[in-house]
Design an enzyme around this catalytic site. Structure first.
Site: not given
Ligand code: BG6
Length: 478
Positions: A46, A143, A173, A177, A211, A230, A235, A326
Site C-alpha cells: 500500500r 501460515k 518454515h 530448516k 522458546e 501457532d 510446525h 514461549k
Molecule cells: C512462527 C510462530 O511460525 O514460528 C512463532 O508464529 C514462533 O510464534 C516461530 O516463534 C518459531 O520459529 P523458529 O524458526 O524461531 O523456531
C-alpha cells in the site's frame, strides 16, 4: 545450484516478514551466486513509495537483519538494482496495470502473498483479470493458513478458483530448516534406524520446541491463536509426520506428502486429561503473558503439552508426547526417541534400567546423540553405565561445513525451481485442522483455564505430571 531467471512479486513487500526474512534471505542467495542475472524482485504494497524509496528501505532492512553478509556493500548495491516497487491497492484497481507491465512472461513468475489471508482472494483474482498470472505462475502463501478447518477450506477453495494445486506453495518454515530435512536423511539414508523404528522397539517419542521469546509486540495475533494454532497445528505436526511417516517410494513432492497425510489422518483424538495448557506468569525479567498480550482476561495458552497416539500398524501403543511454549528456560528444539528396555539382562546385580535414547537436536547446536550402555571402566567388575555417543554436526563436518541456508531462502529457491516437496499440500493442512479443531473446541467448551508457569521454567507442573503418570519423564530443556 543456480535457478532459472525469475520475477518475484512480494505482496506485502514492506511488511515485517519481507524485511526480516524474505529480502535478507534473497540477498544471501544473490551473494552466493544462486540468483541469476536478470532476475527481479518487485515489492508491492500500500505504501506510496517509488523504486528508490523501496531500495532504501530494503538496504536498511538488510543492514539490520542480514547478518554479517550485509557488510558486503558492493554486492548489496548490485542486489538492490534487481529491486523495484509498485504501490498497489489489493482491493481496488490502483497499481495493477503498472504491475502487469513490469512482470515478464518469459521467465519464472512467482507471487508471494505476504499479506493477511483475507486478501488472498482479491490478489488471486486481480492477478488473473489483469492478465499478469499464467498457468505457469507460482504463488506462495504463509501460515496461518486459516484458524480452523472451515476457514482453511475456504482459503483452499479461493486459491483453487484461480490456481492449480501444483502452483500453490504453502510455507511451513520448519520444513525449510536444515536439520528438519535431515530427519529424513537420518531415517531413510541409514540401515541402522529404520528396522527399530516401530512399536516393537520404541517406548515413546518426545517432540519439544521450547522458546525463550515472549509474545510482546504480536499479542493481537497470538492471543487469537495460542500455542496450538501457532505451533502445534503446523510446525510440531510436520515434525511428527517426518518422524512417524512410512518411507516414501522416492523423495518427491507427492510421495512425501502422501505419507505425511496418512500420519495426520491416523492421529487419534486426544483425551482432555492428556492435554496441558499453560500461560507464563510475570518474572523478574519480563511481564506476564496477559500483560504482553494486552488482554488481562486472556485464557489463551502460551504453552501446550500433550500425549498423542497414531493408530497404525507401526505405532500402535507408542505415545508421542509433544510440547511447545514461549518464555521457557531455553531455546531448544529436540526430538527424542526412547527405545524399550532390554527384555532380559545377563548382568547380575544390574538393577538399573538402561535405555537407548536417540535425540535429534534441531536447534540450536544441531546434531544427534545416541545414549548407549557400556561397561564402567575400571576394576569394579561388570558395572554398566550409560554414555552418549555425541555427533554435533558442526564438529563432525569440520571445514566441509557448508553454508547453512536460512529456512526462508531455501524455500523461496525451491519455489523458483518448482519443487513442492517441502511445502504443505491443501489436503494436509485441512487434515491437520480436522485433528486440532475438536481439541480446541473441547477446551473452549470446558472454559479451560491455562495453568500458570514461571517464565524461565520448563512449563507448568502438570506437564511434568503428564509424563510422570506414565512413569516417564521429559528430557531437560537446555
Ligand atoms: C512462527 C510462530 O511460525 O514460528 C512463532 O508464529 C514462533 O510464534 C516461530 O516463534 C518459531 O520459529 P523458529 O524458526 O524461531 O523456531
Amino acid at each position: 545450484i543456480p535457478v532459472d531467471p525469475f520475477d518475484l512479486v512480494i505482496f506485502g513487500g514492506t511488511g515485517d516478514l519481507a524485511r526480516r526474512k524474505i529480502l535478507p534471505g534473497l540477498f544471501r542467495r544473490y551473494r552466493s551466486g544462486q540468483m541469476p542475472d536478470g532476475s527481479r524482485i518487485i515489492g508491492a504494497a500500500r505504501s506510496d513509495l517509488d523504486g528508490a524509496g523501496y531500495r532504501k528501505m530494503i538496504a536498511d532492512a538488510i543492514a539490520e537483519f542480514g547478518g554479517d553478509e550485509a557488510g558486503d556493500q558492493d554486492c548489496l548495491s548490485k542486489f538492490l538494482t534487481c529491486l523495484d516497487y509498485v504501490p498497489i491497492d489489493a482491493k481496488g484497481t490502483g497499481g495493477w496495470s503498472e504491475l502487469a507491465q513490469l512482470v515478464r512472461k518469459d521467465v519464472v513468475q512467482a507471487f508471494y502473498f505476504s499479506v493477511a489471508p483475507s486478501l488472498f482472494g482479491d490478489l488471486a483474482e486481480r492477478l488473473h483479470t489483469n492478465g499478469i498470472a499464467s498457468a505457469n505462475s507460482r504463488i506462495v502463501v504463509e501460515k496461518p493458513f486459516g484458524r480452523d478447518l472451515e476457514s482453511a477450506r475456504a482459503l483452499n477453495r479461493t486459491l483453487a478458483t484461480h490456481f492449480d494445486e501444483s502452483q500453490i506453495y504453502r510455507i511451513d518454515h520448519y520444513l525449510g530448516k536444515e536439520t528438519v530435512q535431515n530427519l529424513m536423511a537420518v531415517r531413510f539414508g541409514n540401515v541402522l534406524f529404520e528396522p527399530l523404528w516401530n512399536n516393537h522397539y520404541v517406548d515413546h517419542i518426545q517432540i519439544t520446541v521450547a522458546e525463550t521469546v515472549s509474545v510482546a509486540g504480536r499479542g493481537a495475533y497470538y492471543d487469537r491463536s495460542g500455542a496450538m494454532r501457532d505451533m502445534v497445528q503446523n510446525h510440531l505436526m510436520q515434525l511428527l509426520c517426518l518422524i512417524a511417516m512410512e518411507p516414501p517410494s522416492q523423495f518427491g513432492a507427492d510421495a512425501v506428502r502422501d505419507e505425511k497425510l496418512k500420519v495426520i489422518r491416523a492421529l487419534q483424538p486426544v483425551d482432555a486429561h492428556h492435554i496441558v495448557r499453560g500461560q507464563y506468569d510475570a518474572g523478574p525479567d519480563g511481564k506476564s503473558y496477559r500483560e504482553d498480550a494486552e488482554n488481562p482476561r486472556s485464557f489463551t495458552e502460551s504453552f501446550i503439552a500433550m500425549k498423542c497416539h497414531i493408530a497404525n500398524w507401526r505405532w500402535a501403543d507408542v505415545p508421542f508426547y509433544l510440547r511447545t511454549g514461549k518464555r521457557l528456560k531455553a531455546r531448544s528444539s529436540e526430538i527424542t526417541v526412547v527405545f524399550k528396555d532390554l527384555g532380559h539382562s545377563i548382568f547380575e546385580g544390574d538393577e538399573a534400567r538402561h535405555r537407548n535414547i536417540l535425540s535429534i537436536r534441531l536447534q540450536p547446536n544441531e546434531g544427534m546423540d545416541l545414549q548407549v550402555t557400556i561397561k564402567e571402566p575400571g576394576p569394579g567388575g561388570m558395572r554398566l553405565i550409560d554414555v552418549p555417543l555425541d555427533m554435533t554436526f558442526a564438529d563432525a563436518l569440520g571445514d566441509k561445513e557448508v553454508e547453512v541456508a536460512d529456512a526462508y531462502e531455501r524455500l523461496i529457491m525451491d519455489v523458483i525451481r518448482g519443487n513442492q516437496t517441502l511445502f504443505m499440500r491443501g489436503d494436509e493442512v485441512e487434515a491437520a485442522w480436522r485433528w486440532t479443531d475438536p481439541l480446541i473446541e473441547g477446551w473452549e467448551a470446558r472454559n479451560d483455564v491455562p495453568k500458570l508457569y514461571d517464565a524461565g521454567s520448563a512449563g507448568p507442573e502438570d506437564a511434568m505430571m503428564l509424563m510422570h503418570r506414565d512413569n516417564r519423564r521429559w528430557r531437560d530443556i537446555k
